[in-house]
Design a protein around this motif. Sequence first.
Motif, short mmCIF file in Angstrom:
data_model
loop_
_atom_site.label_atom_id
_atom_site.label_comp_id
_atom_site.label_asym_id
_atom_site.label_seq_id
_atom_site.Cartn_x
_atom_site.Cartn_y
_atom_site.Cartn_z
N GLU A 1 0.86 -1.18 0.00
CA GLU A 1 0.00 0.00 0.00
C GLU A 1 0.88 1.22 0.00
O GLU A 1 1.82 1.32 0.78
N ILE A 2 0.56 2.06 -0.90
CA ILE A 2 1.30 3.31 -0.92
C ILE A 2 0.30 4.43 -0.83
O ILE A 2 -0.77 4.36 -1.44
N GLN A 3 0.65 5.38 -0.06
CA GLN A 3 -0.26 6.51 0.02
C GLN A 3 0.58 7.77 0.01
O GLN A 3 1.67 7.81 0.58
N SER A 4 0.03 8.70 -0.62
CA SER A 4 0.78 9.96 -0.65
C SER A 4 0.02 10.97 0.16
O SER A 4 -1.00 11.50 -0.26
N LEU A 5 0.49 11.17 1.36
CA LEU A 5 -0.22 12.09 2.24
C LEU A 5 0.80 12.97 2.94
O LEU A 5 1.92 12.55 3.16
N PRO A 6 0.40 14.09 3.31
CA PRO A 6 1.35 14.89 4.08
C PRO A 6 1.54 14.28 5.47
O PRO A 6 0.64 13.67 6.02
N ASP A 7 2.68 14.45 6.02
CA ASP A 7 2.97 13.93 7.36
C ASP A 7 2.14 14.68 8.38
O ASP A 7 2.02 15.89 8.31
N ARG A 8 1.63 13.93 9.32
CA ARG A 8 0.84 14.59 10.36
C ARG A 8 1.33 14.15 11.71
O ARG A 8 1.85 13.06 11.85
N SER A 9 1.15 14.97 12.71
CA SER A 9 1.49 14.57 14.06
C SER A 9 0.39 15.03 14.99
O SER A 9 -0.36 15.95 14.68
N GLU A 10 0.27 14.37 16.11
CA GLU A 10 -0.82 14.68 17.03
C GLU A 10 -0.24 15.26 18.31
O GLU A 10 0.73 14.75 18.85
N HIS A 11 -0.83 16.32 18.78
CA HIS A 11 -0.39 16.93 20.04
C HIS A 11 -1.59 17.11 20.93
O HIS A 11 -2.68 17.37 20.46
N GLU A 12 -1.37 16.98 22.21
CA GLU A 12 -2.46 17.23 23.16
C GLU A 12 -2.07 18.40 24.02
O GLU A 12 -0.94 18.48 24.50
N VAL A 13 -2.99 19.24 24.22
CA VAL A 13 -2.72 20.38 25.08
C VAL A 13 -3.86 20.50 26.07
O VAL A 13 -5.02 20.36 25.70
N ASN A 14 -3.55 20.72 27.30
CA ASN A 14 -4.59 20.94 28.27
C ASN A 14 -4.24 22.22 29.01
O ASN A 14 -3.11 22.39 29.45
N THR A 15 -5.21 23.07 29.12
CA THR A 15 -4.90 24.31 29.83
C THR A 15 -4.82 24.03 31.32
O THR A 15 -5.39 23.08 31.82
N GLU A 16 -4.14 24.86 31.99
CA GLU A 16 -4.08 24.71 33.44
C GLU A 16 -5.46 24.98 33.99
O GLU A 16 -6.15 25.88 33.52
N SER A 17 -5.85 24.21 34.97
CA SER A 17 -7.21 24.41 35.48
C SER A 17 -7.22 25.66 36.34
O SER A 17 -6.35 25.88 37.18
N ILE A 18 -8.21 26.44 36.08
CA ILE A 18 -8.35 27.69 36.84
C ILE A 18 -9.36 27.43 37.93
O ILE A 18 -10.40 26.83 37.70
N SER A 19 -9.05 27.86 39.11
CA SER A 19 -10.02 27.61 40.18
C SER A 19 -11.00 28.77 40.22
O SER A 19 -10.62 29.93 40.14
N PHE A 20 -12.26 28.40 40.34
CA PHE A 20 -13.32 29.40 40.41
C PHE A 20 -13.88 29.41 41.81
O PHE A 20 -13.95 28.39 42.46
N THR A 21 -14.28 30.55 42.24
CA THR A 21 -15.07 30.60 43.47
C THR A 21 -16.31 31.41 43.16
O THR A 21 -16.29 32.29 42.32
N ASN A 22 -17.34 31.07 43.87
CA ASN A 22 -18.57 31.82 43.70
C ASN A 22 -18.69 32.80 44.82
O ASN A 22 -18.53 32.44 45.97
N ARG A 23 -18.94 34.00 44.48
CA ARG A 23 -19.17 34.97 45.55
C ARG A 23 -20.44 35.73 45.25
O ARG A 23 -20.78 35.96 44.10
N GLY A 24 -21.12 36.08 46.27
CA GLY A 24 -22.34 36.84 46.04
C GLY A 24 -22.23 38.18 46.73
O GLY A 24 -21.43 38.36 47.64
N ILE A 25 -23.00 39.08 46.27
CA ILE A 25 -23.03 40.39 46.93
C ILE A 25 -24.42 40.57 47.49
O ILE A 25 -25.41 40.30 46.81
N LEU A 26 -24.49 40.99 48.70
CA LEU A 26 -25.79 41.26 49.27
C LEU A 26 -26.06 42.74 49.07
O LEU A 26 -25.37 43.59 49.59
#
Lengths: 96, 575
Positions: B52-77
């Motif tokens: 089998e021969i295929q003519s395709l451009p080379d591809r590579s796979e990368h994974e990226v995960n953003t740093e998790s940002i911590s959320f807090t809920n605050r309310g205003i009275l």
Amino acid sequence: MSEVEETIKRLSAHKGVEGIVVVNMEGISIRSTLDPEKTVQYAALITQLTAKARSVVRELDPQNDLTFLRIRSKKHEIMVSPDKEYILIVLQNPTN
Amino acid sequence: MEIVYVYQRKRKEFGRQPILSDCLAHPSTCLDILPDPQYARNYVERNPCSVEIQSLPDRSEHEVNTESISFTNRGILHLQGGWPKDVDPTDVEHTIRYRKKIEKDDEYLRVVKSLGDTMEHCIKQNNAIDIYEEYFAEINDAIEIEQPWAKSLNVYRDPNPIKRAATSVSWYPDDGHKIAVAYSVLQFQQMPANMSLDSYIWDIENPNIPDHTLTPQSPIVSLKYNPKDPHVLVGGCYNGLLSYWDVRKGSYPVDTSSIEKSHRDPVYNVAWVQSKSGSEFFSVSTDGQVLWWDIRKLAEPTESLLLDPEKNGNIVGGTVLDFETTMPTKFMVGAENGTVLMCNKKAKNPGEKITHIYPGHHGPIRALQRNPFFPKNFLTVGDWTAKIWAEDIRSPIMATKYGLSYLTDACWSPTRPSVFCTSKLDGTVDIWDNLFKQNEPTLTVQVCNAPLHSVKVQEHGKMFAATARDGTTTILELCDGLSRIQNNEKSTFSQMLEREAKREKTLESSARERRIKGQQKRPTSASMRPTAQALEELIKSADDDFFLTIEQAGFQIKPAQQANEVPEVAQSANP
């Protein structure tokens, strides 16, 4: 003056209506049939929510505008009728 | 070999683009190498192979995960609206005057009228039709036959850098939107010096940050919410102390028991007791004591009991407790040696305290709980099995097979009488439904890779929490089939329990009868040991029988024996 009273009385007479608040755009309650603490809370929170809802509608379509807002919760329904300067808020208990 | 073709060119023609033309113009081939069939012998024809021969451009796979940002809920009275500058909100007169001014405004009148009309229309709409009406609310949906499943909802990790095992979990009473998890390291002397001592209360919705921290003097081993007052928790510590916390009062214990009067081993289990004040509980530990306490006075226990089942001074350590609110005077203790002791709290003298002893398991009892629907039956877990017992019978009425890994905890489902779940050392939770299948768990869920320490089902029966040795607590949701009670389930299960109990009773009574009959056959049943002479005779007759049978069988296997014997002899000759 009496027209306002009349309107408010008429609205309160309907079945299930628990309270009515008239608020101006700055969050000051002008007229209310609820107790003061609740009135202040409703005034503040609903004004902010109405502003947000209006901005949502306008962003989706600039020609559109918010005409009515209904928040149905387990215990009652909050109906908000906004205008340029004032907001009319009615609390109603659903029929069941 | 070098292929050389010499040609001449004028210097001014260097660098010109080459003009190619057909070879016929210059028929001077430099070299023509014809195929040599000799070479073909070095090669073998390959079987038809597909390439089998295929003519395709080379591809590579990368994974990226953003740093998790911590959320807090605050309310205003929000306290007061946006009063304009000239109006002082605290002055009532000002505000009234301002309001009156607005009310006189024409615009206001017009607006209120128009808004009122719109509003009235909607109010009438609401009153006319209830759009949220539930049709057929009384008819229960048919129980669909589906594969049972358990889905994990959230995982709560120990936020400290040094991970401790999560040893026990307790659900917030009633609605169960919080869990209290106790963290400690149970291996002897394995606690690193700078390990945090805290235990946490988590809100189910927020797995990132614990809702509340409990700071004891030593790590908590077992933790329970007070079913009457959900703000109060009691915890048993690793050093034997007991403390109680009030969530509203911060993270330090409100009171702690004094070290002299507490246990001398980690407090493995605490349980709240039904009492008028709702403030009494009792605790058990492997030092053999069961102590009752009142949280208002934790300086010393109100009552104590030494676990001494054989009444000969051998104290047995206790590992689990069970207390059922419908039977306030009786309680059960599971011991380290595998026995289950049923005790009566109101006994007059300490000797009478222990009323029944059940043989139990081969190892320490890890879990003990009465069935919430049938209090006369209880479930015990120890070694590799789970067993169900009935109160009057010495042997278990139902037992599971010996599993592959050690069972660490079990819990009945509060909504279905025949369902219980067990947790194992290999990180799986088994859910058993006795009405459906008795020899196998109905559902096995791999919760995590670390051994599980405890499992507790929430009061509504839909969720359960499992805690593991690496400090993670996982909350899983059960499918409807396993959490909602089926029709006739209670009666069917009670019939099953009665049937099993009757079977055990008949077995017991027949065993007893056999024993009695056996005793009656020999009139001199006082001493069963035969006299010396009789013993020798018995031995001789046994020997004779033995050799006789060997000879009879020996004729058949003698040749093989000889063959075996020869090499053995040879081997023994050459060591």
